[in-house]
Design an enzyme around this catalytic site. Structure first.
Site, PDB file in Angstrom:
ATOM      1  N   CYS A 377       0.847  -1.189   0.000  1.00  0.00           N
ATOM      2  CA  CYS A 377       0.000   0.000   0.000  1.00  0.00           C
ATOM      3  C   CYS A 377       0.886   1.243   0.000  1.00  0.00           C
ATOM      4  O   CYS A 377       1.788   1.376   0.830  1.00  0.00           O
ATOM      5  CB  CYS A 377      -0.909  -0.079   1.213  1.00  0.00           C
ATOM      6  SG  CYS A 377      -1.225   1.424   2.097  1.00  0.00           S
ATOM      7  N   CYS A 380       1.140   3.389   3.145  1.00  0.00           N
ATOM      8  CA  CYS A 380       1.855   2.680   4.216  1.00  0.00           C
ATOM      9  C   CYS A 380       3.346   2.678   3.914  1.00  0.00           C
ATOM     10  O   CYS A 380       4.176   2.785   4.800  1.00  0.00           O
ATOM     11  CB  CYS A 380       1.381   1.234   4.334  1.00  0.00           C
ATOM     12  SG  CYS A 380      -0.388   1.018   4.208  1.00  0.00           S
TER      13      CYS A 380
END
Ligand SMILES: *[C@@H]1O[C@H](CO)[C@@H](O)[C@H](O)[C@H]1NC(C)=O
Ligand SMILES: *[C@@H]1O[C@H](CO)[C@@H](O)[C@H](O)[C@H]1NC(C)=O
Ligand SMILES: *[C@@H]1O[C@H](CO)[C@@H](O)[C@H](O)[C@H]1NC(C)=O
Length: 451
Positions: A377, A380
């Site tokens: 992600c 992230c």
């Protein structure tokens, strides 16, 4: 064995952090959790928060496009926002999963968990034209500086500025085996095998020499040098990131409006003493440990920034002056805080030079930074990279005590140096830890009310 570094930890354990009242008297170092909380929540947190909103600190240059070098099987998922674990459409919609039974929320009815994770994890790369112009000027300024070490990300043509304020670290729905594998690999990094004491691991190898068996095993034990220190740092980082995700959880989404806030259930799952069989308390201890380590690094690096010619350059003299003032205020607060610990004790048991150890830490953090390229992600990945670079920079500082002491007063380009990226990562990384301790306080209040 590692001396002073653990002096405050047992007390945190006793206090139970979540289930019981948090009262830790930490006699060895005159510290207690309350003092750290008060110091952070009243003195540090508000200032660091302001600091990270300033232009110098809000734009982080990072390469989010580097492919994962370790597990090629994820390679097919090269699209920037992709490779959140595939999951069947039948999965329960997130609106219900999050414990929020609003069946009428649009998101709960129309988006699968995967689709939503993909959307929440995407980077908003919006930058104003004015910022973009400024970046070229910043680059010219930074190139004129003489830095002693650069990370791959900094020089890569794929590196881009990201506006951190547009991309707050919060719940993205990124979890499952992919996320687990990343953390697992990072924890695997925690065993140092300094080349300076290289010996084959095989006990039957000829170079074992005349050691008796016992000596060999003792040596083997010592091989994983600062395993525990490193483990605690990583665990503290992991805890901190999880606290942010729990504190900025997507509570509801519908009718074009997202509601973010603390999710107590999620927090309990990760940190409650009973629900985690005591692990949660240890995780939180490691957060405090990491906080004090980074605090120490800031204390040590203050002289570098205090020299008059060091400016936090954005090209706007007034803005730069105000940013530097704020940074010096933070340093002054840190200097006035009595609870420092002696990082020398961290590696006291080993006769390895600071220089060697510094290099070991640098290499391990470089590898962790590569592992971060495997985070599926994007958002992230951004925050993972920033926070590991921040910690890496803190350690670089702790290992450069002599160099910082010997900084020439009037020569900006000689001796110890930090790049803009390191400075931005250091202060934002510390800001994240400060935020975690602040949010922890909120969770304690919420848990008290909910009891
Ligand atoms: C990114 O942020 C800007 C500024 O807040 C906003 O106008 C825009 O809609 C955002 N873009 C996305 C894709 O979320
Ligand atoms: C920003 O620059 C681009 C390309 O130079 C231009 O097309 C765009 O209109 C500009 N936007 C604003 C808001 O000035
Ligand atoms: C870096 O991490 C990867 C993934 O965990 C591991 O396979 C590799 O051996 C590590 N490399 C070094 C030099 O430590």
């Amino acid at each position: 064995m590692l001396g002073g570094i653990y002096f405050f930890l047992p007390f945190l354990a006793l206090s139970g952090l979540i289930n019981s009242e948090l009262t830790g008297v930490l006699d060895d170092c005159f510290c207690d959790v309350e003092s750290i909380d008060v110091f952070n929540n009243l003195k540090i947190y508000p200032r660091v928060r302001k600091l990270t909103e300033r232009a110098y600190f809000r734009y982080y240059r990072v390469n989010l496009k580097r492919p994962c070098p370790f597990w090629p099987d994820d390679g097919h998922c090269a699209i920037k926002d992709c490779h959140v674990e595939p999951c069947p459409e039948s999965k329960i919609p997130v609106g219900i999963k999050s414990g929020n039974y609003n069946k009428y929320s649009q998101a709960a009815n129309t988006m699968s968990e995967c689709e939503q994770a993909k959307e929440l994890g995407a980077i908003n790369s919006t930058l104003s034209n004015k910022s973009k112009e400024a970046f070229a000027d910043w680059a010219r300024h930074d190139d004129a500086q003489d830095h002693f070490c650069e990370l791959d990300d900094e020089t890569s043509p794929d590196a881009e500025y990201v506006d951190l304020l547009l991309n707050p670290e919060r719940f993205t729905g990124y979890k499952g085996p992919s996320a687990w594998r990343v953390w697992n690999s990072i924890y695997e990094e925690n065993c140092f095998k300094p080349r300076s004491v290289y010996r084959p691991l095989n006990p039957l190898a000829p170079s074992r020499g005349d050691d008796d068996g016992e000596g060999f095993y003792k040596w083997l034990e010592g091989l994983c040098l600062e395993k525990r220190v490193f483990y605690r740092l990583i665990s503290g980082l992991h805890s901190s990131i999880n606290i942010h995700l729990c504190a900025e959880y997507l509570l509801d989404e519908g009718w074009g409006r997202s509601v973010w806030g603390p999710n107590i259930r999620e927090f309990r799952q990760r940190f409650d003493t009973a629900e985690t069989k005591g692990e949660g308390t240890r995780r939180l201890k490691n957060l405090y440990f990491l906080y004090l380590i980074e605090l120490r690094a800031l204390y040590k690096v203050a002289p570098y920034f205090e020299r008059a010619f060091v400016n936090l350059y954005t090209g706007n003299a007034r803005e730069d002056g105000a940013t530097k003032d704020l940074l010096l205020q933070i340093f002054n607060e840190i200097k006035a805080f009595p609870m420092h610990f002696d990082e020398k004790s961290m590696f006291a048991g080993h006769k390895i030079e600071a220089k060697t150890l510094k290099e070991e830490f640098r290499l391990h953090f470089k590898n962790i930074s590569k592992i971060m390229d495997c985070v599926g992600c994007s958002k992230c990945r951004l925050w993972g990279k920033l926070q590991t670079q921040g910690l890496g920079t803190a350690l670089k500082i702790l290992f450069s005590e002599k160099e910082i002491k010997n900084l020439p007063e009037h020569s900006p380009s000689k001796g110890f140096q930090l790049t803009r990226q390191e400075i931005v990562a250091l202060l934002n990384g510390f800001g994240r830890l400060s935020t975690s301790i602040y949010q922890l306080h909120n969770f304690r209040q919420l848990l008290k009310e909910n009891r």
